[in-house]
Design a protein around this motif. Structure first.
Motif, short mmCIF file in Angstrom:
data_model
loop_
_atom_site.label_atom_id
_atom_site.label_comp_id
_atom_site.label_asym_id
_atom_site.label_seq_id
_atom_site.Cartn_x
_atom_site.Cartn_y
_atom_site.Cartn_z
N SER A 266 21.59 16.34 -14.31
CA SER A 266 20.97 17.22 -12.96
C SER A 266 21.82 16.11 -11.07
CB SER A 266 19.17 16.44 -12.48
OG SER A 266 18.96 16.70 -13.49
N ARG A 267 22.27 15.61 -11.28
CA ARG A 267 22.85 14.97 -10.43
C ARG A 267 24.32 15.39 -10.51
NH1 ARG A 267 24.54 8.76 -10.91
NH2 ARG A 267 26.05 9.63 -12.45
N ASP A 268 24.83 15.23 -11.38
CA ASP A 268 26.46 15.36 -11.75
C ASP A 268 26.20 17.13 -11.55
OD1 ASP A 268 26.74 13.22 -11.79
OD2 ASP A 268 26.06 12.49 -13.99
N THR A 269 25.51 18.36 -11.18
CA THR A 269 25.92 19.26 -11.54
C THR A 269 25.72 19.97 -9.55
OG1 THR A 269 23.88 19.88 -12.20
CG2 THR A 269 25.23 20.21 -13.28
N HIS A 270 25.00 19.08 -8.99
CA HIS A 270 24.82 19.67 -7.63
C HIS A 270 25.83 20.19 -7.72
CE1 HIS A 270 23.85 19.61 -3.72
NE2 HIS A 270 24.71 19.47 -2.73
N ASP A 271 27.04 19.90 -7.03
CA ASP A 271 28.41 20.28 -6.42
C ASP A 271 28.73 22.35 -7.59
OD1 ASP A 271 29.28 19.04 -4.11
OD2 ASP A 271 29.96 17.06 -6.23
N LEU A 272 28.88 21.64 -8.61
CA LEU A 272 29.18 23.70 -9.82
C LEU A 272 28.10 24.10 -9.24
CD1 LEU A 272 30.55 24.19 -11.70
CD2 LEU A 272 28.20 23.65 -13.42
N MET A 273 26.82 23.50 -8.88
CA MET A 273 26.28 24.59 -8.01
C MET A 273 26.62 24.85 -6.64
SD MET A 273 22.55 22.53 -8.45
CE MET A 273 21.54 22.06 -10.14
N MET B 167 36.39 21.61 -4.85
CA MET B 167 35.98 20.12 -4.94
C MET B 167 36.98 19.84 -4.39
SD MET B 167 32.95 19.42 -6.15
CE MET B 167 33.52 17.35 -7.27
N GLU B 168 38.44 20.09 -4.34
CA GLU B 168 40.08 19.32 -3.73
C GLU B 168 39.75 20.62 -2.10
OE1 GLU B 168 42.84 21.66 -6.50
OE2 GLU B 168 42.60 20.49 -7.57
N ARG B 169 39.66 21.35 -2.14
CA ARG B 169 39.61 22.22 -0.85
C ARG B 169 38.31 20.89 0.10
NH1 ARG B 169 37.72 26.58 -2.28
NH2 ARG B 169 35.36 26.21 -1.52
N GLU B 170 37.82 20.31 -0.04
CA GLU B 170 36.34 19.32 0.51
C GLU B 170 36.29 18.31 0.48
OE1 GLU B 170 33.95 21.05 2.12
OE2 GLU B 170 34.64 22.63 1.96
N GLY B 171 37.58 17.32 -0.64
CA GLY B 171 37.82 16.23 -0.78
C GLY B 171 37.21 15.17 -2.16
N LEU B 172 36.20 16.07 -2.47
CA LEU B 172 34.77 15.79 -3.07
C LEU B 172 35.76 15.38 -4.54
CD1 LEU B 172 31.99 17.95 -2.36
CD2 LEU B 172 32.69 16.05 -1.05
N SER B 173 34.39 14.62 -5.33
CA SER B 173 34.84 14.04 -6.81
C SER B 173 33.52 14.44 -6.79
CB SER B 173 36.17 13.03 -6.97
OG SER B 173 34.51 11.68 -6.53
N ALA B 174 33.83 14.10 -8.77
CA ALA B 174 32.00 13.58 -9.37
C ALA B 174 32.07 12.18 -9.72
CB ALA B 174 31.96 14.42 -10.05
N ALA B 175 32.83 11.58 -9.70
CA ALA B 175 32.99 10.14 -9.03
C ALA B 175 32.08 9.93 -8.09
CB ALA B 175 33.87 9.34 -9.82
N GLY B 176 32.49 10.27 -7.27
CA GLY B 176 31.82 9.79 -5.75
C GLY B 176 30.65 10.39 -5.81
N LEU B 177 29.74 10.86 -5.60
CA LEU B 177 29.07 11.04 -6.11
C LEU B 177 28.12 10.21 -6.77
CD1 LEU B 177 26.51 12.96 -4.85
CD2 LEU B 177 26.96 14.68 -6.94
N PRO C 130 33.40 12.11 -15.56
CA PRO C 130 35.25 12.35 -16.65
C PRO C 130 35.36 14.32 -17.46
CG PRO C 130 33.15 10.51 -17.63
CD PRO C 130 32.71 11.33 -16.47
N ILE C 131 34.24 14.67 -17.68
CA ILE C 131 34.14 16.08 -17.62
C ILE C 131 35.11 16.75 -16.29
CG2 ILE C 131 33.90 17.90 -18.73
CD1 ILE C 131 32.03 16.60 -19.81
N LEU C 132 34.15 16.88 -15.62
CA LEU C 132 33.98 17.48 -13.93
C LEU C 132 35.64 16.68 -13.56
CD1 LEU C 132 30.63 17.39 -13.06
CD2 LEU C 132 32.54 19.86 -13.71
N SER D 35 25.83 23.82 -22.15
CA SER D 35 26.87 22.92 -21.71
C SER D 35 27.72 23.45 -21.09
CB SER D 35 27.58 23.64 -23.51
OG SER D 35 29.12 23.64 -23.38
N ILE D 36 28.44 22.37 -19.87
CA ILE D 36 28.70 22.58 -19.11
C ILE D 36 30.52 22.98 -18.87
CG2 ILE D 36 29.75 21.17 -16.97
CD1 ILE D 36 26.58 22.24 -16.70
N ARG D 37 30.56 22.30 -20.09
CA ARG D 37 32.00 22.86 -20.87
C ARG D 37 31.82 24.19 -20.95
NH1 ARG D 37 34.99 17.90 -22.84
NH2 ARG D 37 34.05 16.50 -23.46
#
Length: 278
Positions: free
Chosen positions: A146-153, A113-123, A89-91, A224-226
């Motif tokens: 760990s999973r939800d920080t993949h695209d942030l990496m 994320m917008e360029r690639e058409g991705l979302s954290a919810a999609g993962l 929800p944050i991402l 802290s991801i925020r």
């Protein structure tokens, strides 16, 4: 004493009573043949990312639960669970993220994320395809994080979603949280690129640099991801010891010089042939 209190008295748990590892969890069994089978399936359809999760399940790390324990039972872990109980929800709140300064990690993340058409919810949806039971324990919270920080990496390291970029992010992740699953997918995927694309591009140098960068970077899962999202991107990279991905960029430069599209290294036919040979 209630049954729940009796259980908590014999099993490690957080201050709020959340169990470290629910006793109902099935002990994972290490199976390299099973992992390799899923890797072959992944080669046939690289967009079916559920195979990635299955590979990790087949190659559990004996150090995983100790890492979970070290973070989640610490003061920092308690703080993160209170302030960031679930990251998607944050991402995925791009409206809020776009209010952060230009040049911030948040702005770069939204662009990616917008360029690639991705979302954290999609993962999350891809992982949910496995139908795994939910336990609500600290192991689960750590795994989700760990999973939800993949695209942030991807954003922090500068590795794209091309074939080599994905392998590099997996090996960066191995540096952060060692597991045979990351090694298998990362280096086997790199080997497929190297053997199927005739080129002088330094693919393995790029992979080794990614792995070393992951080791040098403090674990993102414990941050802290925020706060990270609000930082200037270049400042964050400096603080996290993330250098320019030189050898990855060099691979792209050489491939383009040789007339090879880095984002279309393996055609569908090539992928099918690799899968047959695997």
């Amino acid at each position: 004493m209630t049954e729940q209190n009796a259980l908590q008295s014999t099993v490690e748990c957080a201050r709020d009573g959340t169990l470290l590892r629910d006793p109902r969890r099935v002990e994972p069994r290490y199976s390299l043949p099973k992992a390799y089978g899923h890797f072959r399936d992944l080669l046939k359809d690289k967009e079916e990312t559920s195979h990635v999760f299955k590979i990790f399940e087949a190659l559990p790390s004996k150090d995983y639960v100790p890492r979970v324990c070290a973070l989640t039972l610490s003061e920092q872990g308690e703080k993160l669970r209170a302030e960031e109980p679930f990251l998607p929800p944050i991402l995925d709140d791009h409206e809020a993220l776009r209010r952060l300064p230009e040049g911030s990690v948040a702005q770069a993340y939204c662009d990616f994320m917008e360029r690639e058409g991705l979302s954290a919810a999609g993962l999350v949806a891809e992982a949910d395809k496995l139908g795994r039971p939910r336990y609500g324990d600290l192991v689960e919270w750590f795994g989700f994080r760990s999973r939800d920080t993949h695209d942030l990496m991807h954003v922090l390291t500068g590795y794209g979603r091309d074939g080599l970029g994905e392998q590099c992010v997996l090996l960066f992740t191995h540096g952060q949280s060692p597991s045979h699953g990351h090694l298998l997918i990362g280096y086997a995927g790199a080997l497929n690129i190297k053997t199927s694309v005739r080129s002088r591009a330094p693919v393995f140098r790029a992979c080794r640099q990614a792995q070393r960068t992951g080791v040098a970077c403090p674990p993102l899962v414990a941050m802290s991801i925020r706060e990270l999202l609000a930082k200037d991107l270049e400042q964050a990279r400096t603080e996290l010891n993330i250098p320019e991905p030189h050898w990855y960029r060099e691979c792209h430069r050489i491939w383009r010089e040789e007339g090879i599209d880095p984002y279309d290294l393996l055609t569908k036919d090539t992928q099918q042939e690799l899968a047959k040979a695997a």
